[in-house]
Design a protein around this motif. Structure first.
Motif, PDB file in Angstrom:
ATOM      1  N   HIS A   1       0.847  -1.193   0.000  1.00 11.89           N
ATOM      2  CA  HIS A   1       0.000   0.000   0.000  1.00 11.89           C
ATOM      3  C   HIS A   1       0.884   1.245   0.000  1.00 11.89           C
ATOM      4  O   HIS A   1       2.000   1.228   0.523  1.00 11.89           O
ATOM      5  CB  HIS A   1      -0.882  -0.005   1.257  1.00 11.89           C
TER       6      HIS A   1
ATOM      7  N   ARG B   1      -3.543   0.421 -12.320  1.00 12.13           N
ATOM      8  CA  ARG B   1      -4.523  -0.372 -13.068  1.00 12.13           C
ATOM      9  C   ARG B   1      -5.924   0.239 -13.019  1.00 12.13           C
ATOM     10  O   ARG B   1      -6.665   0.204 -13.994  1.00 12.13           O
ATOM     11  CB  ARG B   1      -4.581  -1.792 -12.513  1.00 12.13           C
ATOM     12  N   ARG B   2      -6.310   0.810 -11.877  1.00  9.10           N
ATOM     13  CA  ARG B   2      -7.667   1.309 -11.710  1.00  9.10           C
ATOM     14  C   ARG B   2      -7.656   2.493 -10.749  1.00  9.10           C
ATOM     15  O   ARG B   2      -6.899   2.504  -9.768  1.00  9.10           O
ATOM     16  CB  ARG B   2      -8.585   0.214 -11.165  1.00  9.10           C
TER      17      ARG B   2
ATOM     18  N   GLU C   1      -5.664   1.320  -7.487  1.00 12.37           N
ATOM     19  CA  GLU C   1      -5.255  -0.086  -7.514  1.00 12.37           C
ATOM     20  C   GLU C   1      -4.148  -0.207  -8.554  1.00 12.37           C
ATOM     21  O   GLU C   1      -4.307   0.237  -9.690  1.00 12.37           O
ATOM     22  CB  GLU C   1      -6.416  -1.004  -7.897  1.00 12.37           C
TER      23      GLU C   1
ATOM     24  N   ALA D   1      -1.190  -2.324 -10.888  1.00 14.53           N
ATOM     25  CA  ALA D   1      -1.153  -3.546 -11.688  1.00 14.53           C
ATOM     26  C   ALA D   1      -0.654  -4.738 -10.884  1.00 14.53           C
ATOM     27  O   ALA D   1      -1.017  -5.883 -11.165  1.00 14.53           O
ATOM     28  CB  ALA D   1      -0.274  -3.337 -12.925  1.00 14.53           C
ATOM     29  N   ASN D   2       0.178  -4.484  -9.862  1.00 11.54           N
ATOM     30  CA  ASN D   2       0.708  -5.573  -9.034  1.00 11.54           C
ATOM     31  C   ASN D   2      -0.177  -5.876  -7.828  1.00 11.54           C
ATOM     32  O   ASN D   2       0.235  -6.599  -6.925  1.00 11.54           O
ATOM     33  CB  ASN D   2       2.126  -5.244  -8.570  1.00 11.54           C
ATOM     34  N   ARG D   3      -1.385  -5.295  -7.810  1.00 13.78           N
ATOM     35  CA  ARG D   3      -2.410  -5.511  -6.789  1.00 13.78           C
ATOM     36  C   ARG D   3      -2.162  -4.758  -5.497  1.00 13.78           C
ATOM     37  O   ARG D   3      -2.911  -4.913  -4.531  1.00 13.78           O
ATOM     38  CB  ARG D   3      -2.575  -7.003  -6.471  1.00 13.78           C
TER      39      ARG D   3
ATOM     40  N   SER E   1      -2.381  -1.327  -3.230  1.00 11.99           N
ATOM     41  CA  SER E   1      -3.404  -0.295  -3.191  1.00 11.99           C
ATOM     42  C   SER E   1      -2.768   1.043  -2.842  1.00 11.99           C
ATOM     43  O   SER E   1      -1.620   1.108  -2.383  1.00 11.99           O
ATOM     44  CB  SER E   1      -4.481  -0.643  -2.161  1.00 11.99           C
TER      45      SER E   1
END
Length: 325
Positions: A146, A194-195, A218, A220-222, A224
């Motif tokens: 994060h 990513r988002r 978010e 790309a590597n998940r 946050s």
């Protein structure tokens, strides 16, 4: 010494000139391109600048070895492309563009011409951010989970005038003035976005803008992230990266706090630097010796992709997926 032309002599263009003029042995300004020469006559005379209103004419001048753009965001891509076609290396103030398609065209033009492109994210040159980057890259924090960033800067309120008042040039409140610095830091530290889901809350009435920006991210590597900014409060900068093993936090330009399990916080303090001078000298090194500029092209594109998605999220009032990221 690289002899450069400054294009645009508003507040920030003048800051760039004053960061190096008479101080740097690697880059100095010899020319200026302005819309209204009379409004800048005292400044250009004091710094020995040859003044023109014709950008193309300055690009054709063999004495100009590079150009530095401090112009409205919507002009960046076409001005970069024109400089590249003239064989001139170009340094561009942030953001590179408001849309990925424009950024891709600008970068492609520089690649084809074989000229360096520098980008003005001066916070990358802050000692605190350099140390934060070193810590993250070292793996000391473990897997990054994060990141949080906050950049408030009341100068946006004080100097919010001219083209910066236009929604088409500065969408999203303080996004293009301050928020993009955090998006750039996020891309550098964590990777492509990513988002995003963004929120802007504005308070009326004017005259000065009073609003708050929040962007949930978010990667790309998940991992946050969350980005915040307030345009009408004194400057505050914080970037805090959380990993599985610990966290590291950059506070303003010279302070870093590292927190690891079962250990007291480690506080680091660095000497203050002139980040504007450092970014321009890094660009000069790229021009003179081919040393890669501090921001790779892929990160430039990732940053614009995150910016464009954030603008769309604010318009749609919904989350937006960053295409291809």
């Amino acid at each position: 010494m690289i002899n450069a032309a400054i294009v645009g002599l508003g507040r920030w263009g003048r800051n760039l000139v004053e960061a190096v003029q008479g101080k740097s042995s690697r880059l100095g300004f010899t020319h200026a391109v302005v819309r209204r020469p009379d409004a800048a006559s005292d400044f250009t005379a004091r710094h020995g600048l040859r003044v023109s209103t014709d950008y193309e004419r300055v690009l054709a001048d063999a004495g100009v070895q590079a150009v530095v753009l401090a112009t409205p965001h919507s002009l960046h891509a076409r001005q970069i492309i024109a400089a590249a076609r003239a064989g001139k290396p170009v340094f561009c103030e942030k953001p590179l563009a408001l849309m990925v398609a424009d950024a891709e065209q600008a970068i492609s033009a520089c690649r084809r011409a074989g000229v360096p492109l520098g980008l003005g994210y001066n916070k990358r040159f802050w000692p605190s951010m350099r140390e934060l980057k070193r810590i993250v890259d070292s793996g000391e924090l473990g897997d990054i989970l994060h990141v949080e960033g906050h950049f408030s800067n009341e100068s946006t309120r004080k100097f919010y005038a001219g083209w910066r008042e236009l929604a088409e040039e500065s969408p999203g409140g303080g996004l293009t003035a301050t928020g993009v610095h955090l998006l750039d830091a996020f891309v550098d530290l964590v990777g492509p976005v990513r988002r995003v889901r963004a929120q802007l809350i504005a308070r009326e009435p004017a005259p000065e803008p009073v609003d708050t920006l929040t962007v949930f991210v978010e990667f790309a590597n998940r991992a946050s992230g969350v980005l915040c900014g307030v345009r009408s409060t004194p400057q505050y900068w914080r970037v805090h990266v959380f990993g599985k093993n610990g966290s590291a936090e950059a506070l303003e330009d010279v302070d870093v706090v590292v927190r690891m399990s079962d250990a007291p916080p480690r506080r680091l303090a660095f000497e203050r630097v002139d980040a504007l001078r450092l970014e321009l000298e890094a660009f000069a090194d790229a021009v003179a010796s081919g040393v890669p500029y501090a921001i790779p092209y892929e990160q430039m594109l990732d940053g614009v992709a995150a910016l464009e998605a954030t603008i769309r999220s604010l318009e749609m009032k919904d989350s937006v997926v960053v295409p291809g990221r």
